[in-house]
Design an enzyme around this catalytic site. Structure first.
Site, PDB file in Angstrom:
ATOM      1  N   HIS A 148       0.786  -1.295   0.049  1.00  0.00           N
ATOM      2  CA  HIS A 148       0.013   0.074   0.063  1.00  0.00           C
ATOM      3  C   HIS A 148       1.020   1.221   0.155  1.00  0.00           C
ATOM      4  O   HIS A 148       0.225   2.321  -0.109  1.00  0.00           O
ATOM      5  CB  HIS A 148      -1.148   0.075   1.192  1.00  0.00           C
ATOM      6  CG  HIS A 148      -0.412  -0.037   2.296  1.00  0.00           C
ATOM      7  ND1 HIS A 148      -0.025  -1.066   3.355  1.00  0.00           N
ATOM      8  CD2 HIS A 148       0.163   1.280   3.234  1.00  0.00           C
ATOM      9  CE1 HIS A 148       0.238  -0.682   4.575  1.00  0.00           C
ATOM     10  NE2 HIS A 148       0.659   0.627   4.514  1.00  0.00           N
ATOM     11  N   SER A 271       4.712   1.680   7.985  1.00  0.00           N
ATOM     12  CA  SER A 271       4.254   0.646   7.113  1.00  0.00           C
ATOM     13  C   SER A 271       5.685   0.460   6.076  1.00  0.00           C
ATOM     14  O   SER A 271       6.341   1.309   5.626  1.00  0.00           O
ATOM     15  CB  SER A 271       3.113   1.244   6.166  1.00  0.00           C
ATOM     16  OG  SER A 271       2.180   1.129   7.144  1.00  0.00           O
TER      17      SER A 271
END
Length: 325
Positions: A148, A271
């Site tokens: 992502h 992330s």
């Protein structure tokens, strides 16, 4: 074994590039099986059959490479590289997920290895530069991050690669390895087409060879349970001073087929960071997962774990494929 895999992949990549010159964009295909899910895709449209990769690569581990020296903020040699694990030194993507007591510690200066191999990924959009994600070097010009971070969840297109800047071993205003732009973005069909958490990993090819200076992480796969494996996670936490690198220690608590679950404290900006261990002989700092998800929607028991895609055999093969492009 590793050298043989590199040689065969050199031929493999060249052949694939010719065969796929007129290939459709990666979003055109809809995955219908596990093989489809692990098919590597990119913002340039190239791909390759994962079964072919599996035939060429018979490794289970790629060793980390240690940098020869630490690098000062001005680019000067600061002496032998060393590890700092377990020591406390004085607009992001992701979900804030501090579990119990926050046990993150800062790595400063961040030119120690493997902090030097961990990169901040920033994105400039609308004239604003913001922290975006974390990545980790696996080769001279290749880093791994979350899917992502290169292709947004429920999106319809890749992030524009020219919006990204990569800062290895950054420590606030200190950037001992400078910065790099991005040449291409990569992920797998299971993320780009279906946004399945277990396939939420990707890569960036850089317009530089900074990995030769920073050192690289090792990575490995196993089909066995990882429960109880001692692990570290590190990255660029968005709730801390911009550009500072933070790490935590924990263990793998839940093993699933494509995800690993743990209590590493993470927030937006973490992330894409490595979840790695030192328990494997000769692998060095050896990644077993890519951090990608906070507590919400992780699917772990009682929904009380952070998680990331597990480095499965197919993910391992894709990492080598991307590294050798």
């Amino acid at each position: 074994m590793e050298n043989r895999a590199r040689r065969t992949l050199g031929v493999l990549v060249a052949t694939a590039a010719l065969a796929l010159a007129a290939a459709a964009t990666p979003a055109a295909a809809t995955p219908t099986s596990t093989v489809d899910m692990v098919t590597p895709v990119s913002d340039t449209g190239g791909t390759i059959n994962p079964a072919v990769l599996a035939e060429r690569i018979d490794e289970t581990m790629v060793r980390a490479t240690r940098p020869a020296a630490r690098r000062g903020a001005d680019g000067t040699d600061r002496g032998p590289a060393a590890e700092v694990e377990g020591k406390t030194e004085p607009g992001e993507i992701g979900i804030s997920s501090i579990i119990g007591t926050d046990n993150r510690y800062q790595t400063t200066p961040a030119d120690w290895w493997p902090a030097s191999s961990t990169v901040q990924i920033t994105r400039t959009s609308g004239g604003v530069t913001r922290g975006h994600c974390t990545g980790w070097m696996i080769g001279a010009d290749t880093l791994i991050t979350a899917g992502h971070c290169v292709y947004p969840r429920n999106g319809t297109a890749w992030y524009p690669r020219n919006e990204f800047t990569v800062w290895p071993g950054r420590d606030g205003g200190s950037t001992p390895y400078g910065s790099c732009s991005v040449a291409s973005l990569h992920s797998v069909a299971g993320w780009v087409n279906s946004f399945i958490n277990g396939y939420d990993y990707g890569a960036m090819k850089l317009n530089c060879t900074v990995g030769n200076s920073t050192g690289t992480f090792g990575f490995m796969w196993t089909s066995a349970s990882q429960n109880g494996t001692s692990t570290y996670n590190r990255g660029y936490s968005g709730d801390k001073s911009f550009g500072t690198q933070w790490a935590s220690s924990d263990q793998i608590r839940v093993t699933q087929s494509t995800e690993l679950f743990y209590h590493h404290d993470t927030v937006g900006g973490n992330s894409g960071g490595p979840v790695y261990t030192y328990s494997v002989t000769d692998c060095g700092p050896c990644a077993v997962a890519v951090h990608a998800h906070g507590l919400h929607g992780s699917g772990a028991p009682n929904n009380n774990h952070n998680s990331g895609p597990r480095i499965t055999e197919s993910a391992f093969n894709n990492f080598i494929y991307w590294r050798d492009l």
